[in-house]
Design a protein around this motif. Structure first.
Motif, PDB file in Angstrom:
ATOM      1  N   ASP A 163       0.835  -1.203   0.000  1.00 24.93           N
ATOM      2  CA  ASP A 163       0.000   0.000   0.000  1.00 24.93           C
ATOM      3  C   ASP A 163       0.869   1.251   0.000  1.00 24.93           C
ATOM      4  O   ASP A 163       1.716   1.431   0.881  1.00 24.93           O
ATOM      5  CB  ASP A 163      -0.907  -0.024   1.239  1.00 24.93           C
ATOM      6  CG  ASP A 163      -2.067   0.950   1.148  1.00 24.93           C
ATOM      7  OD1 ASP A 163      -1.887   2.048   0.607  1.00 24.93           O
ATOM      8  OD2 ASP A 163      -3.152   0.600   1.645  1.00 24.93           O
ATOM      9  N   GLU A 164       0.647   2.119  -0.980  1.00 18.11           N
ATOM     10  CA  GLU A 164       1.425   3.346  -1.103  1.00 18.11           C
ATOM     11  C   GLU A 164       0.705   4.551  -0.511  1.00 18.11           C
ATOM     12  O   GLU A 164       1.255   5.662  -0.502  1.00 18.11           O
ATOM     13  CB  GLU A 164       1.765   3.604  -2.572  1.00 18.11           C
ATOM     14  CG  GLU A 164       0.605   4.009  -3.466  1.00 18.11           C
ATOM     15  CD  GLU A 164      -0.316   2.866  -3.872  1.00 18.11           C
ATOM     16  OE1 GLU A 164      -1.197   3.111  -4.724  1.00 18.11           O
ATOM     17  OE2 GLU A 164      -0.192   1.745  -3.340  1.00 18.11           O
ATOM     18  N   VAL A 165      -0.518   4.367   0.003  1.00 15.88           N
ATOM     19  CA  VAL A 165      -1.295   5.455   0.583  1.00 15.88           C
ATOM     20  C   VAL A 165      -1.400   5.316   2.097  1.00 15.88           C
ATOM     21  O   VAL A 165      -1.132   6.266   2.847  1.00 15.88           O
ATOM     22  CB  VAL A 165      -2.708   5.521  -0.056  1.00 15.88           C
ATOM     23  CG1 VAL A 165      -3.555   6.588   0.620  1.00 15.88           C
ATOM     24  CG2 VAL A 165      -2.604   5.787  -1.553  1.00 15.88           C
ATOM     25  N   VAL A 166      -1.805   4.145   2.556  1.00 18.81           N
ATOM     26  CA  VAL A 166      -1.857   3.839   3.987  1.00 18.81           C
ATOM     27  C   VAL A 166      -0.725   2.858   4.292  1.00 18.81           C
ATOM     28  O   VAL A 166      -0.708   1.742   3.748  1.00 18.81           O
ATOM     29  CB  VAL A 166      -3.214   3.208   4.379  1.00 18.81           C
ATOM     30  CG1 VAL A 166      -3.210   2.817   5.845  1.00 18.81           C
ATOM     31  CG2 VAL A 166      -4.355   4.172   4.080  1.00 18.81           C
ATOM     32  N   ALA A 167       0.213   3.267   5.124  1.00 19.33           N
ATOM     33  CA  ALA A 167       1.373   2.414   5.412  1.00 19.33           C
ATOM     34  C   ALA A 167       0.917   1.078   6.004  1.00 19.33           C
ATOM     35  O   ALA A 167       0.251   1.065   7.047  1.00 19.33           O
ATOM     36  CB  ALA A 167       2.317   3.119   6.377  1.00 19.33           C
TER      37      ALA A 167
END
Length: 211
Positions: A163-167
């Motif tokens: 996930d590149e938005v939510v770690a």
């Protein structure tokens, strides 16, 4: 026969909320779906939200998705917090009025995971029993003490491991800190928006909706 959702407007705290509603015969439950961050272009037509809707439909559920205040044709302006939870509560009340006999399931993707989880806690505090809560790549960093968590609804967290938005580690740590029973499912080689992995998402959801 192709079954289409019905467009409608539901009264919300800041005016009408745009929604898509699907009724099905002999439904096993009703699913409310919360969409991702409106500031970043999230709407009820997001492809992950659409996958959640189709999966719930295929599992035999009535479905309802909607646009928060200030999104699409919904009245009002973004609040990015309690306001969107208020919107979801109004929409959930409408859904429960239509189907008081059906168990309620909440689903939320990204920012919608925060909204659905906050709504679940709010409804439980008011004595509303929920069947299940699905948090998909949820924005857990928004779940402060202001938004109490549900304690009784069955809880499933589905988190892409790339996930590149939510770690991902943030979600894993949040899950580890939860004292209540829940299920954490990690999706390998998968980004936030489930590119190329929507079938995997459906395959995880279907058996859990069919139990």
């Amino acid at each position: 026969m192709l079954i289409r959702e019905t467009p409608l407007f539901i009264d919300g705290p800041r005016g009408p909320l745009e929604a898509l509603y699907l009724d099905v015969a002999d439904a096993r439950g009703a699913v409310l779906i919360c969409h991702p961050n409106p500031v970043q272009g999230g709407t009820m037509l997001n492809k992950v939200v659409s996958t959640l809707q189709r999966t719930a439909r295929d599992a035999g559920y009535v479905t309802l998705r909607f646009n928060y205040r200030g999104v699409g044709q919904s009245a009002g302006s973004h609040d990015m917090g309690a306001g969107e939870v208020d919107d979801a509560e109004a929409v959930a009340a409408w859904l429960r009025e239509q189907h008081p006999e059906l168990p309620l399931v909440l689903m939320g993707f990204s920012f919608g995971g925060f909204v659905a989880t906050s709504l679940a806690g709010r409804l439980e505090a008011k004595g509303v029993e929920l069947q299940q809560l699905f948090m998909i790549a949820p924005a857990v960093m928004r779940l402060t003490e202001q938004f109490p968590l549900p304690e009784r609804a069955r809880l499933t967290i589905i988190q892409p491991d790339s996930d590149e938005v939510v770690a991902p580690q943030l979600v894993y740590d949040w899950s580890d800190a939860l004292s209540r029973p829940h299920e954490l499912l990690k999706v390998a080689e998968c980004g936030h928006f489930f590119h190329g992995k929507l079938t995997d998402l459906k395959d995880l959801l279907l058996p859990r909706l069919s139990n």
